[in-house]
Write a protein that holds these residues in place. Structure first.
Motif, PDB file in Angstrom:
ATOM      1  N   UNK A  21     -11.332  -2.417   3.674  1.00 40.11           N
ATOM      2  CA  UNK A  21     -12.506  -2.369   2.785  1.00 40.11           C
ATOM      3  C   UNK A  21     -12.600  -2.562   1.608  1.00 40.11           C
ATOM      4  N   UNK A  22     -13.482  -3.407   1.563  1.00 48.93           N
ATOM      5  CA  UNK A  22     -13.686  -3.777  -0.183  1.00 48.93           C
ATOM      6  C   UNK A  22     -13.826  -2.643  -1.276  1.00 48.93           C
ATOM      7  N   UNK A  23     -14.917  -1.380  -1.323  1.00 51.53           N
ATOM      8  CA  UNK A  23     -14.486  -0.514  -0.979  1.00 51.53           C
ATOM      9  C   UNK A  23     -13.122   0.287  -2.155  1.00 51.53           C
ATOM     10  N   UNK A  24     -12.485   0.770  -0.631  1.00 52.46           N
ATOM     11  CA  UNK A  24     -11.372   0.720  -1.209  1.00 52.46           C
ATOM     12  C   UNK A  24     -10.580  -0.216  -2.165  1.00 52.46           C
ATOM     13  N   UNK A  25     -10.568  -1.337  -2.130  1.00 61.39           N
ATOM     14  CA  UNK A  25     -10.101  -2.284  -3.190  1.00 61.39           C
ATOM     15  C   UNK A  25     -10.525  -1.582  -4.486  1.00 61.39           C
ATOM     16  N   UNK A  26     -11.598  -1.397  -4.977  1.00 60.18           N
ATOM     17  CA  UNK A  26     -12.705  -1.371  -5.713  1.00 60.18           C
ATOM     18  C   UNK A  26     -12.539   0.018  -6.441  1.00 60.18           C
ATOM     19  N   UNK A  27     -12.697   1.084  -5.808  1.00 59.60           N
ATOM     20  CA  UNK A  27     -11.525   2.910  -6.403  1.00 59.60           C
ATOM     21  C   UNK A  27     -10.509   2.402  -6.802  1.00 59.60           C
ATOM     22  N   UNK A  28      -9.271   2.144  -5.548  1.00 59.54           N
ATOM     23  CA  UNK A  28      -7.836   2.016  -6.411  1.00 59.54           C
ATOM     24  C   UNK A  28      -7.818   0.856  -7.599  1.00 59.54           C
TER      25      UNK A  28
ATOM     26  N   UNK B 179       0.290  -1.159   0.115  1.00 56.13           N
ATOM     27  CA  UNK B 179       0.172  -0.092   0.272  1.00 56.13           C
ATOM     28  C   UNK B 179       0.491   1.606  -0.410  1.00 56.13           C
ATOM     29  N   UNK B 180       1.844   1.046   0.131  1.00 56.32           N
ATOM     30  CA  UNK B 180       3.185   2.413  -0.402  1.00 56.32           C
ATOM     31  C   UNK B 180       2.281   3.593  -1.442  1.00 56.32           C
ATOM     32  N   UNK B 181       2.147   2.803  -2.345  1.00 53.02           N
ATOM     33  CA  UNK B 181       1.966   3.917  -3.490  1.00 53.02           C
ATOM     34  C   UNK B 181       0.701   4.784  -3.305  1.00 53.02           C
ATOM     35  N   UNK B 182      -0.475   3.997  -2.608  1.00 52.38           N
ATOM     36  CA  UNK B 182      -2.039   4.410  -2.511  1.00 52.38           C
ATOM     37  C   UNK B 182      -1.307   5.061  -1.138  1.00 52.38           C
ATOM     38  N   UNK B 183      -0.520   5.121   0.083  1.00 52.38           N
ATOM     39  CA  UNK B 183      -0.442   5.903   1.039  1.00 52.38           C
ATOM     40  C   UNK B 183      -0.045   7.461   0.582  1.00 52.38           C
ATOM     41  N   UNK B 184       1.382   7.314  -0.768  1.00 53.76           N
ATOM     42  CA  UNK B 184       1.775   8.401  -1.125  1.00 53.76           C
ATOM     43  C   UNK B 184       0.488   9.049  -1.948  1.00 53.76           C
ATOM     44  N   UNK B 185      -0.277   8.750  -2.405  1.00 52.72           N
ATOM     45  CA  UNK B 185      -0.469   9.236  -3.642  1.00 52.72           C
ATOM     46  C   UNK B 185      -2.374   9.583  -2.339  1.00 52.72           C
ATOM     47  N   UNK B 186      -2.485   9.140  -1.166  1.00 53.63           N
ATOM     48  CA  UNK B 186      -3.724   9.596  -0.119  1.00 53.63           C
ATOM     49  C   UNK B 186      -2.740  11.045   0.701  1.00 53.63           C
ATOM     50  N   UNK B 187      -1.206  10.704   0.866  1.00 49.78           N
ATOM     51  CA  UNK B 187      -0.861  12.132   1.376  1.00 49.78           C
ATOM     52  C   UNK B 187      -0.582  13.130   0.876  1.00 49.78           C
TER      53      UNK B 187
ATOM     54  N   UNK C  63     -10.580   0.496  -9.513  1.00 48.50           N
ATOM     55  CA  UNK C  63     -10.342   1.406 -10.721  1.00 48.50           C
ATOM     56  C   UNK C  63      -9.864   2.483 -10.992  1.00 48.50           C
ATOM     57  N   UNK C  64      -8.902   2.831 -10.822  1.00 49.71           N
ATOM     58  CA  UNK C  64      -7.574   3.745 -11.337  1.00 49.71           C
ATOM     59  C   UNK C  64      -7.875   5.207 -10.171  1.00 49.71           C
ATOM     60  N   UNK C  65      -9.037   5.235  -8.630  1.00 52.19           N
ATOM     61  CA  UNK C  65      -8.936   6.126  -7.933  1.00 52.19           C
ATOM     62  C   UNK C  65      -8.103   6.405  -7.033  1.00 52.19           C
ATOM     63  N   UNK C  66      -8.274   6.816  -5.695  1.00 53.79           N
ATOM     64  CA  UNK C  66      -8.062   6.976  -4.612  1.00 53.79           C
ATOM     65  C   UNK C  66      -8.596   6.624  -3.799  1.00 53.79           C
TER      66      UNK C  66
END
Lengths: 298, 124
Positions: A255-262, A22-30, A264-267
């Motif tokens: 959460x499933x919603x987080x996985x689905x968002x990512x 989850x490095x990229x997910x955390x970096x992008x959210x930050x 689909x190219x979301x954050x």
């Protein structure tokens, strides 16, 4: 705020031994939660992916070059010292045919040219990758390092990405680290002010967190942990951090919603807008920890 | 093969003529070096190179060249190792199964195929 604190931008690496933690997910959210005061450098140059989640116009592209040895055949005495000096198996002495260079394995350390007694090695600037700089109207900037396919020397491209001049000066530079705990991570972590270690709440995640934390400690980079895919009752990361005396700054729920968002190219923040504030605070907490660590070390 | 090789390296799993062949070249356990004229047998280790991060084939080729052989018998040979061996004039023959002794007999009987190019891709 004192002037000295204003002047020096802080470099915070987002790392984890494990890929897919989850490095990229955390970096992008930050970055998204702190758009006006951060820039992000994608140091995972073998497979950079931050740009997939961060859409912004490209403002600059430039090649990354390295000095690669070129053998001057008429001066080479076939002594083989360069071959023995090369730690990357990038050179071979093939009998009367002389020294062969395998450019794609060269890490541009320069040892061969230094050791050659005949001055038969010329170092030639050779493209090994590319830097792409994107600038968003929201304020943030993304620098992406890309290692050319077939090349093995990621550290050179990572260093070039880290050296890139910011489009505008901001107080925080985030570094999305490559996975593993080898030279690519060391090149990213070295001289950083702080490391945020992202760990999945699984035994595999714990194992690789141990490696990343050990690397961070050896490099004297203070660190804290982000637990990803946290499920109630799964406390193995917490238990480990307690023993190590390393704080956990945020827990991201599974959460499933987080996985689905990512997927689909979301954050992360698209799926969990409530986390935006937590990610703003996260950066401030990092800064506090940097300051107290500096105070403790004089 | 224009001239018959005298010293030949075989990728092997251990020392001796009765050792099984090791199908790998760069990361094989060792090489058995056989002098086809005198019958002398030597062992050439690959211990340090087996776990190389990169360039194991190139380094293996370098090691084998250092043993002054004219031919190599191995299961497979990738592009970088092949380039080094070819440039140094070492003939590469393919044998994946059996013992060193059997492969040596087949080599002398002209039954082993010689590679004119690498038979596997990098990092095979």
């Amino acid at each position: 705020m004192k002037t000295s604190e204003k002047e020096r931008p802080l470099q915070i690496a987002i790392a984890s031994g494990k890929g897919g933690a989850g490095k990229t997910s955390v970096a992008v959210a930050l970055l998204q939660a702190n758009a006006e005061r951060t820039r992000l450098v994608d140091c995972d140059v073998e497979e950079p992916d931050c740009h997939l989640f961060l859409d912004a116009p490209i403002v600059q592209k430039k090649p990354v070059t390295q000095l690669i040895p070129h053998i001057l055949a008429d001066q080479c005495r076939h002594c083989g010292r360069c071959v023995r000096a090369c730690q990357f198996n990038a050179l071979a002495l093939a009998g009367d045919s002389g020294v062969m260079v395998f450019t794609e394995l060269c890490h541009a350390c320069g040892a061969c040219a230094q050791i050659c007694p005949a001055g038969a090695i010329e170092e030639v600037s050779t493209p090994v990758g590319e830097l792409i700089q994107r600038q968003s109207e929201k304020g943030w900037e993304l620098v992406t390092g890309i290692l050319s396919v077939g090349h093995a020397a990621a550290p050179g491209v990572i260093s070039a990405a880290r050296r890139e001049t910011p489009v505008r000066p901001v107080p925080f530079t985030l570094l999305d680290s490559p996975p593993g705990a080898a030279c690519s991570l060391v090149t990213t972590l070295r001289d950083c002010d702080f490391a945020l270690l992202v760990a999945e709440a699984t035994p595999f995640g714990l194992h690789d967190l141990e490696l990343a934390m050990e690397t961070s400690k050896k490099l004297d980079v203070p660190c804290a942990v982000v637990v990803n895919r946290m499920r109630p009752g799964r406390t193995l990361i917490q238990d480990f951090c307690k023993v190590q005396g390393v704080p956990i700054l945020i827990e991201i729920p599974e959460k499933r919603e987080i996985a689905e968002s990512i997927a689909a190219g979301g954050s992360l923040l698209d799926a969990e807008p409530d986390l935006r504030n937590d990610f703003r605070n996260l950066l401030d907490k990092c800064k506090q920890m940097i300051n107290s660590s500096r105070a403790a070390h004089g | 093969m224009s001239t018959n090789p005298r010293r030949v390296a075989f990728s092997a799993t251990q020392a001796g003529l009765d050792a099984s062949l090791d199908p790998r070249f760069g990361r094989c356990s060792c090489w058995v070096i056989l002098d086809l004229e005198s019958g002398a047998v030597e062992l050439l280790n690959n211990t340090d190179n087996k776990g190389a991060e990169q360039g194991a084939g190139i380094q293996a080729a370098q090691t084998v060249l250092g043993a002054n052989v004219q031919a190599l018998v191995t299961g497979h040979c990738g592009p970088k190792a092949f380039r080094v061996l070819q440039a140094a004039g070492v003939a590469v023959y393919c044998a994946e199964e059996g013992t060193v002794r059997q492969a040596a007999e087949r080599l002398q009987a002209g039954q082993l195929p010689q590679l004119s190019q690498p038979d596997v891709a990098s990092h095979w």
